[in-house]
Scaffold this active site. Structure first.
Site, short mmCIF file in Angstrom:
data_model
loop_
_atom_site.label_atom_id
_atom_site.label_comp_id
_atom_site.label_asym_id
_atom_site.label_seq_id
_atom_site.Cartn_x
_atom_site.Cartn_y
_atom_site.Cartn_z
N ASP A 79 -29.29 -23.58 10.45
CA ASP A 79 -28.57 -24.17 9.32
C ASP A 79 -28.89 -23.48 8.00
O ASP A 79 -29.94 -22.86 7.83
CB ASP A 79 -28.95 -25.65 9.18
CG ASP A 79 -28.32 -26.52 10.26
OD1 ASP A 79 -27.80 -25.97 11.25
OD2 ASP A 79 -28.37 -27.76 10.10
N HIS A 129 -21.05 -26.13 7.43
CA HIS A 129 -22.13 -27.03 6.99
C HIS A 129 -21.88 -27.49 5.54
O HIS A 129 -22.80 -27.65 4.76
CB HIS A 129 -23.47 -26.29 7.10
CG HIS A 129 -24.69 -27.16 7.05
ND1 HIS A 129 -24.78 -28.40 7.65
CD2 HIS A 129 -25.90 -26.96 6.47
CE1 HIS A 129 -25.98 -28.91 7.44
NE2 HIS A 129 -26.68 -28.07 6.71
N HIS A 133 -23.73 -28.43 0.45
CA HIS A 133 -24.76 -29.30 1.01
C HIS A 133 -24.94 -30.63 0.25
O HIS A 133 -26.06 -31.06 -0.01
CB HIS A 133 -26.10 -28.54 1.05
CG HIS A 133 -26.97 -28.90 2.22
ND1 HIS A 133 -27.89 -29.93 2.20
CD2 HIS A 133 -27.06 -28.35 3.46
CE1 HIS A 133 -28.50 -29.98 3.36
NE2 HIS A 133 -28.02 -29.04 4.15
N HIS A 223 -33.61 -23.38 10.88
CA HIS A 223 -32.99 -22.99 9.62
C HIS A 223 -32.99 -21.48 9.43
O HIS A 223 -33.96 -20.81 9.80
CB HIS A 223 -33.67 -23.71 8.46
CG HIS A 223 -33.43 -25.19 8.50
ND1 HIS A 223 -34.20 -26.04 9.28
CD2 HIS A 223 -32.49 -25.95 7.90
CE1 HIS A 223 -33.73 -27.28 9.16
NE2 HIS A 223 -32.70 -27.26 8.31
ZN ZN Z 1 -28.64 -28.27 5.95
#
Ligand code: ZN
Length: 270
Positions: A79, A129, A133, A223
């Site tokens: 991510d 995503h 954010h 991540h």
């Molecule tokens: Zn995230």
């Protein structure tokens, strides 16, 4: 011509005949070997001029179709990129021949389109995503649609196919988020293995947490922005494979039968 008269004469004549025959055979063998060497050299020279024809693997070694309902598959997901860590992450995946799924932020994709193109060129999957954010909690459908659409636009502009998977920031699932996802044709893919790599606990800890929590069908959250994650990756991949897992992308894991707007796994809040 002198004819042999005695036993000694006969033996000398016989010995000469045997010797002569052996010499002829030896000369003949040398000649055959030289011809064979010359033929090999001619074939080699000819081969150098011919186009290389790759063997058709599929025709000779059919592989069983990937079926993650029957095989122990797990999916690695990354991510929050792309980031300066994307290329090292891609190198680590390539070194082990693994395909993964990247849930990227729209504004980062807009800033680093080359990384998105590299992710796609390496055969990985790009998911949405959101643009920057935000929290979806308390927000309406139009807000969520705006976030997802602008991320889609940045991802597509960088050369990736339009995503069919999203991942809510912080794993938040709300009614508005589900409606927006359904409207845009997105499945919300969360996770069920989380080594908290973002907190930089050290590569060994990340490896241990992933390997101890892995199970068939797992979606593993990591991540795309931490050196520790890159450092942990080879051991994670080797450990999962040693335990018998197949490492696959999200679409390979969940197939194409999941309806848009659906959540896959809950993911912890926050
Ligand atoms: Zn995230």
């Amino acid at each position: 011509m002198k004819r042999p008269q005695t036993a000694v004469d006969l033996m000398i004549a016989f010995g000469a005949a045997v010797l002569s025959s052996a010499l002829i055979t030896a000369v003949h063998m040398i000649d055959v070997r030289a011809q064979a060497r010359q033929a090999e050299a001619e074939v080699a020279a000819l081969s150098d001029d011919l186009p290389r024809i790759q063997p058709r693997r599929a025709a000779t070694q059919p592989r069983p179709p990937l079926d993650c309902t029957k095989m122990p598959c797990v999916a690695l997901t990354f991510d929050d990129g792309p980031s300066p860590m994307t290329q090292p992450l891609l190198d680590a995946l390539a070194s082990r021949g693994v395909k993964a799924t990247f849930f990227v932020q729209g504004y980062r994709a807009a800033a680093r389109p080359g990384d998105i193109a590299a992710i796609v060129a390496a055969g990985h999957v790009v998911g949405n995503h959101a643009y920057n954010h935000p929290r979806f909690k308390g927000k309406g459908v139009n807000f969520v649609i705006g976030q997802l659409r602008s991320a889609d636009a940045a991802i597509v502009a960088a050369g990736a196919p339009r995503p069919t998977f999203m991942r809510s920031p912080y794993g938040e699932r709300t009614k508005a988020q589900a409606q927006a996802a359904a409207r845009l044709g997105l499945v919300n893919v969360l996770w069920n293995v989380d080594p908290n790599d973002w907190a930089n606990p050290g590569a060994d800890v990340v490896v241990q947490r992933v390997l101890s929590a892995a199970k068939p069908g797992a979606i593993i959250l990591m991540h795309d922005m931490h050196q520790g994650t890159v450092d942990a990756l080879p051991q994670i991949i080797d450990g999962l494979r040693a335990a018998g897992y197949l490492l696959v992308t999200v679409p390979q894991l969940i197939g194409d039968k999941v309806a848009p707007g659906t959540n896959v796994f809950s993911g912890p809040k926050g």
